[in-house]
Design an enzyme around this catalytic site. Sequence first.
Site, PDB file in Angstrom:
ATOM      1  N   ASN A 132      51.267  21.390  14.230  1.00 36.72           N
ATOM      2  CA  ASN A 132      50.742  21.736  12.891  1.00 36.72           C
ATOM      3  C   ASN A 132      52.476  21.566  12.292  1.00 36.72           C
ATOM      4  O   ASN A 132      52.536  20.638  10.889  1.00 36.72           O
ATOM      5  CB  ASN A 132      50.936  23.488  12.083  1.00 36.72           C
ATOM      6  N   GLN A 140      44.398  20.892  12.554  1.00 36.62           N
ATOM      7  CA  GLN A 140      45.024  19.457  12.367  1.00 36.62           C
ATOM      8  C   GLN A 140      44.577  18.135  12.881  1.00 36.62           C
ATOM      9  O   GLN A 140      44.987  17.551  12.636  1.00 36.62           O
ATOM     10  CB  GLN A 140      46.553  19.373  12.569  1.00 36.62           C
ATOM     11  N   CYS A 194      61.838  28.925   6.669  1.00 34.58           N
ATOM     12  CA  CYS A 194      62.651  29.600   7.071  1.00 34.58           C
ATOM     13  C   CYS A 194      64.259  30.211   6.697  1.00 34.58           C
ATOM     14  O   CYS A 194      63.907  29.290   5.443  1.00 34.58           O
ATOM     15  CB  CYS A 194      63.453  28.924   8.510  1.00 34.58           C
ATOM     16  N   HIS A 199      39.700  23.248   4.688  1.00 40.08           N
ATOM     17  CA  HIS A 199      40.637  23.007   4.127  1.00 40.08           C
ATOM     18  C   HIS A 199      41.957  21.684   4.209  1.00 40.08           C
ATOM     19  O   HIS A 199      42.653  21.424   3.342  1.00 40.08           O
ATOM     20  CB  HIS A 199      41.727  23.963   3.483  1.00 40.08           C
ATOM     21  N   GLY A 235      40.932  28.883   9.732  1.00 43.48           N
ATOM     22  CA  GLY A 235      41.585  28.619  11.762  1.00 43.48           C
ATOM     23  C   GLY A 235      42.265  30.316  11.980  1.00 43.48           C
ATOM     24  O   GLY A 235      41.794  30.121  13.279  1.00 43.48           O
ATOM     25  N   THR A 236      42.565  30.680  11.254  1.00 46.13           N
ATOM     26  CA  THR A 236      43.586  31.835  11.514  1.00 46.13           C
ATOM     27  C   THR A 236      42.048  32.912  12.541  1.00 46.13           C
ATOM     28  O   THR A 236      41.758  33.577  13.454  1.00 46.13           O
ATOM     29  CB  THR A 236      43.862  33.064  10.962  1.00 46.13           C
ATOM     30  N   SER A 270      39.153  24.085  10.678  1.00 48.48           N
ATOM     31  CA  SER A 270      39.603  23.702   9.106  1.00 48.48           C
ATOM     32  C   SER A 270      38.909  23.504   8.612  1.00 48.48           C
ATOM     33  O   SER A 270      38.618  22.543   8.700  1.00 48.48           O
ATOM     34  CB  SER A 270      40.959  24.932   8.593  1.00 48.48           C
ATOM     35  N   THR A 310      26.568  37.488   5.478  1.00 45.12           N
ATOM     36  CA  THR A 310      26.572  36.538   4.415  1.00 45.12           C
ATOM     37  C   THR A 310      27.185  34.749   5.289  1.00 45.12           C
ATOM     38  O   THR A 310      28.619  34.920   4.331  1.00 45.12           O
ATOM     39  CB  THR A 310      26.471  36.983   3.319  1.00 45.12           C
TER      40      THR A 310
END
Lengths: 386, 388
Positions: free
Chosen positions: B151, B181, B326, B203, B71-72, B201, B239
């Site tokens: 998320n 998500q 947090c 995972h 995702g990033t 993504s 690759t």
Amino acid sequence: MEHVILVRYGEIALKGLNRNFFIELLAKNIRNTLRSVPSAKVKKIQGRLIVDVNDEDLNRAMERVQKVFGIVSISPAIVIDSDIAVIEENAIEQVRSAEDIKTFKITAKRGDKTFPIKSPDLCCRLGEVVLDNVEGVTVDIHNPDLNLWVEVREQTYMYHEFIACNGGLPVGCSGKGALLLSGGIDSPVAGYLMAKRGVEVIGVYFHSFPFTSDRTKEKVIDLAKIMSQYCGKIKLFVVPFTEIQTKIVEMCPDRQTTIIMRRYMMRIAEMIANNEGAKAMITGESLGQVASQTMEGLAATNAVAGMPVFRPLIGFDKTEIVKIAETIGTFETSILPYEDCCTIFVPKHPETRPKVSEMLRSEEKIAEMMVQMMATAVAESEVVTL
Amino acid sequence: MKEIYLDNAATTRVHPQVAEKMMDALVNNYGNPSSLHRLGIRGEQAIKEVRELIAKNLNCQTQEIYFTSGGTEGNNMIIQGVVENKKRNRMRIITTAIEHPSVLDVFTFYENHQIEVIILGVDAQGHICLDELEAAMNQDTILVSIMGVNNELGTIQDLKAIGKIVKAVNPKCIFHADFVQGFMKIPINVQASLIDAVTLSGHKIFGPKGVGAAYIKKGTDIKPLLRGGGQENNMRSGTENVPGIVGFGEAIRLRKDSFNDEFEVIRNLRTAFINELEAKIDDIKINGDPNGSPYVLNVSFNRVRGEVLLHSLEAKGIFVSTGSACSSHKKEKQYVLKAIGLAEEYKEGTIRISFSKDITKDDVKTAVEAIAQAVNSLRLLVKPNKNR
């Protein structure tokens, strides 16, 4: 030609008859820090220690040696035969290979009096051959770009770099102290400063899962590991503190919980100190920094201690402490954002002027059960050696 | 002690069948897809199948799918790729205040680079205001990036309505949706929603970490982040992660026919969870949209610290997350909770529970029971206003 690190010790040279003991201890500490550099060998010569090391390990070894307390400065040096032709040749090479220099100076010292040339004569002679053989450099004896030191002993050491170290006394020469390590910025610095005065540090950390996370414990272990570069081996006691802390919060007045908690931490640290043969405790307290570190607060925690409590940061501002933490490399780890037991239970209006008598009255209700709980906490401490 | 894993929005446990397929790819299908011999072709074949599968589920063309590391990377690739490619004097880019950091951080980075950055606020449930978006759109707007499913809250944005607005004002503006998500949990149709780019993504859907995909509509000008061997049609050199992509594909295959039914099952779980919570604990607040993604439940407990609650639950084998990891020392604030205007007294005590198909009704009972126990005992201890 081989490379060595010349190690100069300052203060310990003054210690009269104990001198040898200090030097041996320093040599041992250097050997310990160089365990991971197998090629390194530590030797004693007159007034110096020499670390003999493979070329490729030199920088790594210097980095480690620099952090050992009891050393004033180090110099990477080359070792050559004490033969005038060899000395000349190397002096030329050293000046020639130095980058960006216009002026130089030779500082020669004849330690070996069987060497035929006296120090001032050797300076002149080497200066001359360098001038004759290296293009574009002149002599400046007051403010040279490069000062080439030539120490003629049984062998000859040649160097031009002085790397200032941290001074202090070799760790272990001043006994053992138990450091209350929280994971914050201050306590690692306090431990560092006492180690600088030769104290062997053991760490005591109070773990209050779930109020403090396992990450905090990892963080404290990481901090101890960083400290151990300076302090040598650190034995860290992870004391399970949840039950004691919960009991205090349950049974004692809100305003006093922080101070009472600190009093119990002190008591437990002292039990561990006694078991380990430590003769003092060390904290990172700084006067007035937080509510529990007022003079009355310190007096109230101090009252439970039966041994000296060293507070090397007592007169330091936060910015000064941060500066040291940054220099020794603990700061980045200290500020990682996990809950720690000092902040989680902080009451809205903590007691800033606690009286020992009031504390004792509040502790009466729990004192009896605490005897057992403290013994259990000490017995169940996890020991991590770093 | 049975583990109850309620942190599926952070990551999921790889499905055994996925692991099996990956193992096979690692050991047997080990060729480099760029190699000319048959081992290379076999690798390429495996990737192609997954590409087709993803394209089908987004309703786009196969060649519009690019594999990434997750995702990033996808978010960075699209946002940076669009912005870096335009060399115009006046540029505006628009996003929302509740995006994932891999979107938000890129936007704030460009704030200092002569680009007009507009960050849309959200309402108490986490929805953007469509009128506000329309007002923010202009001819200089080159990119709008709005996530499909949040998320932390599970709030779903109306991508179709957003696409319509974006394209009505400026048909050239690129509309990107972070759908990490949402993928394989709620349906998406990039054509119907007029979306130009999507981030996915692996995972989050029982696939492996380190693999993801991006949909980039044909004809969209994007400057690649990674240059080199020219893989992925020059868009993403390096690759190909064959085992990862195969695993991602298997994860999609396992869900593609069932996720619509699963949605209902999870919604019932979530409702049951909320009902139980509200019955057992007072002074709590359910955040987000009741009609949002049922996979995420964001709940705040007054007079409790989220992280301490998390650790208490962990001790009982129950794994959740705090709203946004947090604590009082954290540099980054709880920006999503701030954006929905959550009251101070609730902010500190927020946790995120995220479900998967493996969670049973019994798990819900056990988890709520544990939360109730922990919250009630913590409230006795950590009382900021405890009477003296």
